[in-house]
Design an enzyme around this catalytic site. Structure first.
Site, PDB file in Angstrom:
ATOM      1  CB  ILE A 153      -0.874   0.048   1.283  1.00 46.52           C
ATOM      2  CG1 ILE A 153      -1.730  -1.211   1.413  1.00 46.52           C
ATOM      3  CG2 ILE A 153      -1.748   1.297   1.314  1.00 46.52           C
ATOM      4  CD1 ILE A 153      -2.616  -1.471   0.247  1.00 46.52           C
ATOM      5  CG  HIS A 197      -0.154   3.418   4.216  1.00 45.58           C
ATOM      6  ND1 HIS A 197      -1.346   2.820   4.552  1.00 45.58           N
ATOM      7  CD2 HIS A 197       0.804   2.461   4.347  1.00 45.58           C
ATOM      8  CE1 HIS A 197      -1.118   1.552   4.884  1.00 45.58           C
ATOM      9  NE2 HIS A 197       0.172   1.310   4.762  1.00 45.58           N
ATOM     10  CB  CYS A 212       4.237 -18.453 -16.267  1.00 45.45           C
ATOM     11  SG  CYS A 212       2.919 -18.070 -15.102  1.00 45.45           S
TER      12      CYS A 212
END
Lengths: 412, 479
Positions: free
Chosen positions: B47, B49, B398
């Site tokens: 995050i 913030h 992948c």
């Protein structure tokens, strides 16, 4: 514009291609992500394949070769090392490989034959560390059988699905010590013959109602704690047992690989994880068919081949514009029967319906109802979740429309 | 002799190394693990913030808000994903409403822009899957998400491209004062440097003690997370928190920049600085608390669980200061450490320049690094031009994350080179999707072996003894 494009060159894709060719489709293209045709059979070096289809016991690669030979002989076009990236509802396929780059193919009909994948460790959120030495059983099988590597010396296997059972034997034959196979459920999800031939014959303990409760080791796995579970599958305190091992194989379920189906707008059955199909194996998008493990997980490749042949033939009928849709029946189950394939019947014909049960049932019957009317019933001495069951409904009993309810009743 | 040695290749050390590489300095980064971003940077909430949590006047508050403002540009320069998705702190009842008012005031004092309280109706319109029990929320439009380990890899790579050296498997065991500065040992290995920056995360106090500084201590606080499949990633758009308690910001529910859904973390104070186990209780707590915030979370779509250790200092704030030894410490960098990192780096540079580090600029400095995701963000035509030159970009290795062989080879060749399977995973996302490497791991293992010229049996998951394969000769049946 191609007539028929088949996604996946494993047993399902190849059998579908051959059946479609047999039924008159000339223009067929198979797209396969691996280096060769054959799919997961290439790593299944054990025997037991082909008893139903060929009346002989073959290894996986041998079974695959029977189909690969025919694909080559019939000059069916295929591209390997080619990954399909997307399929649109209009049946435009986007794929990539090293020689063509990213390219698109428009198809009049598509058969989905992408197979399934294994549930990974992460899905279990098993407590403990995250060291090396934890493999899904099929990954370990590929490392051992395709590349000749050794994955460990002392193993515990969580889950008694068929791949786990096969790998218990395989690792033993490679010189590893398989200390236990733990199964969360009170019964194995694998075939009875595999439990005998892969565990009992090698004196490998099968611990039913057991799970791995902690993983130990910082760099490489050093051991696992296992414990017995109660009826709610919660570990019972006090039953913990530490087993030292450097390898943990997980055989905790297979998931049909349907990301492409979703991007084509195909409706999935929440129970199978595969497309909901008609008896012709046609999905909710007209002209897109599905077969094999992408549709529902099969026990035996022979059934995959059979189902794929149905899909191939159906695609040919679709391409000829000769589909007959003269009934409209939805198949419903009661929970004890977890699912059916097909989920719909649209043609009045003898129809084989495959299903799996939710638990082990003895002396039970499976009945098919339309409203209050019982159309069909069949008794079975034993049914288990690990073994796919089937019943064949004669065309004569099928009503025009409505629901067919599949009910399992135990004899009292 | 290096001008400066940075101990620790986490986000703080990485950002500092990059900031320092603007100057004509000999820089080395010393890391005890076999890759960068292996501590708290590897496993956190990802995050950026907004900055309403930290107490006004604290270093945390200052650098949170500054870092949050810098982050978008930093991510762009380094080719790292960044999304300003906004954050919400949910309030359940009147007590929470007061807590939200406190956060609002604090955020405004900290200089956070656009903060406001949403009432239930507006909240539900913004996030329809939020719990019906939530009756208000603090909305921070400047809240954002990024990928912490990619940011760290990119910052170290950029510093290396600008001349910095990286020494992996360098667990600092002793620090000696020398007439010119310091001699830093890791067993037999040693480097000399005029200045030392200690950015050793949970181990920062141990490193400080090696040079005689013992004015702070660090303890690890474990946070466990669950990561859900991409099909669950759009359940919420914003990062959703609950009104805070004593042990941090509590569980959050957030989309990731890669499209997954992230739930966590727990907060458990530990003694052991290596204990990144996940626990049944932790998993249960994450599930329970997340379910109380957002409805209908499809827990069966969990693809992995992991835990990280935050470096909690004993002062309650970031510790950014020289010790008596002359070593510069950047310690106690817990949340909002990721957000603050670019601003903390600038501050550390200022402190070092004040202390006499040469301010001569590096004329070759380039703030940009080629994105690891450049290929996947191209149009089909652009991709085909690349594939025509390098066919490896046409091969998907992948399948879950659509990562090509070309991208994996690039991760094995670009600074800082991936050396093991987890290194490839963090740089490319290969093995990070719903099958967790089931299909592609064997192929990646062979690519690593071929690229490094080693036997496949020598390839590791994450360095040390974490080998995937065992030697055949040693098995009892090896004929």
């Amino acid at each position: 514009m191609r007539d028929l494009v088949i996604i996946g060159g494993g047993p399902a894709g190849m059998a579908a291609a051959l059946a479609a060719r047999e039924a008159g489709v000339e223009d067929i293209l198979i797209l396969e992500r691996d280096q060769a045709l054959g799919g997961i059979l290439q790593q299944c070096v054990h025997n037991g394949f082909g008893l139903h289809t060929f009346g002989e016991e073959l290894t996986g690669p041998e079974y695959a070769w029977k189909y690969i030979d025919k694909v080559v002989e019939k000059e069916i076009e295929y591209k390997t090392e080619t990954m399909v990236l997307s399929i649109s509802p209009e049946k435009v396929i986007t794929a990539t490989n090293a020689t063509d780059g990213i390219f698109t193919v428009e198809a009049r009909a598509i058969i989905l034959a992408m197979g399934c994948r294994e549930r990974p460790r992460g899905a279990l959120a098993t407590p403990g560390t995250r060291p090396a030495g934890i493999f899904s059983a099929g990954t370990a099988q590929k490392l051992m059988n395709c590349a000749g590597y050794s994955v460990g010396r002392e193993a515990v296997i969580l889950g008694s699905g068929d791949i786990g059972l096969i790998m218990a034997r395989r690792m033993t034959l490679e010189g590893a010590k398989v200390k236990a196979v733990c199964e969360l459920m009170p019964y194995s999800g694998g075939l009875a013959r595999n439990i005998q031939q892969c565990l009992h014959d090698f004196s490998i303990p099968l611990k039913l109602s057991h799970t791995v409760t902690e993983i130990h080791g910082r760099e490489r796995l050093t051991g696992v704690t296992i414990a017995e579970v109660d009826a709610d599958r919660r570990p019972i305190p006090g039953t913990e047992e530490y087993i030292s091992c450097d390898t943990l194989l997980l055989s905790v379920g297979l998931i049909p690989e349907n990301e492409l189906s979703l991007c084509a707008g195909i409706a999935l059955d929440p129970v199978t994880g595969g497309a909901a199909v008609t008896a012709a194996r046609e999905t909710s998008v007209p002209g897109i068919f599905a077969c094999g493990n992408v549709l529902h997980v099969h026990d035996l490749v022979d059934y995959v081949s059979e189902e794929a042949a149905t899909a191939g033939k159906s695609a040919a009928t679709y391409l000829r514009g000769a589909q007959e849709k003269n009934v409209d029946l939805l198949l419903r189950t009661d929970g004890r029967i977890r699912y059916t394939v097909p989920q719909k019947i649209t043609e009045k014909a003898d129809t084989t319906v495959y299903f799996r049960v939710a638990a082990v049932y003895r002396n039970a019957s499976v009945s098919v109802y339309s409203g209050e009317k019982r159309l069909f019933t069949k008794k079975r001495a034993k049914m288990a979740p690990g073994e796919m069951e089937s019943i064949t409904l004669p065309a004569s009993v099928l009503p025009e429309n409505g629901e067919l309810r599949f009910i399992l009743e135990e004899e009292k | 002799m290096y001008d400066i040695a940075i101990i620790g290749a986490g986000i703080t050390g990485a950002m500092a190394a990059r900031a320092l590489s603007r100057y004509r300095l000999k820089i080395c980064i010393l890391e005890k693990e076999s890759d960068v971003a292996m501590g708290a940077t590897r496993a956190n909430s990802a995050i950026v913030h907004a900055g309403f949590d930290a107490k006004e006047g604290s270093l945390k508050a200052r650098f949170n808000v500054e870092g949050s403002r810098m982050m978008e540009d930093v991510c762009r320069e380094l080719g790292v994903p960044y999304r300003r998705n906004g954050s919400l702190v949910l309030g359940f009842g009147s007590e929470d409403r007061q807590a939200l008012e406190t956060l609002l005031n604090r955020g405004q004092k900290n200089g956070v822009e656009g903060l406001r309280i949403l009432e239930k109706e507006e909240l539900r319109a913004m996030e329809p899957h939020i719990s019906h029990e939530a009756d208000c929320a603090l909305y921070a439009p400047t809240g954002a998400i990024t990928c912490p380990y990619q940011l760290c890899v990119a910052a170290i790579g950029n510093a290396m491209d600008n001349g910095a050296d990286l020494f992996l498997d360098f667990p600092v065991s002793a620090i000696q004062k020398t007439p010119e500065g310091f001699c830093i040992h890791a067993g037999e290995k040693q480097v000399d440097a005029r200045y030392v920056l200690n950015a050793a995360g949970v181990h920062a106090d141990s490193v400080a003690r090696l040079c005689g500084d013992s004015f702070f201590s660090i303890h690890p606080r474990r946070g466990e997370y669950l990561l859900l499949d991409k099909t669950a990633g759009s359940l919420v758009r914003s990062t959703v928190f609950k009104a805070p308690g004593k042990m941090g910001k509590g569980i959050l529910v957030s989309p990731t920049v890669d499209g997954n859904l992230l739930l966590g973390p727990t907060a458990e104070d530990l003694e052991n600085k290596e204990d990144t186990r996940i626990t049944a209780e932790g998993t249960e707590r994450v599930r329970r608390q997340a379910a109380g915030m957002v409805e209908a979370i499809p827990f069966h779509k969990t693809i992995t669980s992991f835990s990280g250790l935050r470096a909690v200092g004993n002062t309650g704030d970031f510790i950014l200061t020289f010790g008596e030894s002359g070593v510069l410490h950047a310690a106690g960098i817990e949340s909002p450490g990721l957000t603050a990192a670019p601003a903390v780096a600038e501050y550390l540079v200022t402190l070092l320049l004040e202390k006499g580090l040469s301010p001569e600029e590096n004329p070759a400095y380039n703030p940009h690094r080629a994105s690891a995701h450049a290929f996947r963000e191209m149009t089909a035509e652009e991709k085909n031009a690349v594939i025509a030159k390098e066919p490896a970009y046409g091969k998907i290795v992948c399948r879950c994350e659509g990562v090509t062989e070309g991208e994996i080879l690039a991760a094995l060749r670009q600074n800082p080179k991936a050396r093991d399977l987890d290194g490839v995973k963090r740089r490319t996302r290969a093995q990070m999707g719903r099958c967790q490497g089931g299909f592609c791991m064997p192929r990646i293992l062979e690519l690593i072996a071929a690229e490094q010229g080693i036997r496949p049996e020598a390839v590791t998951k994450c360095g040390g003894a974490s080998r995937i394969l065992t030697d055949k000769e040693d098995t009892t049946c090896g004929i």
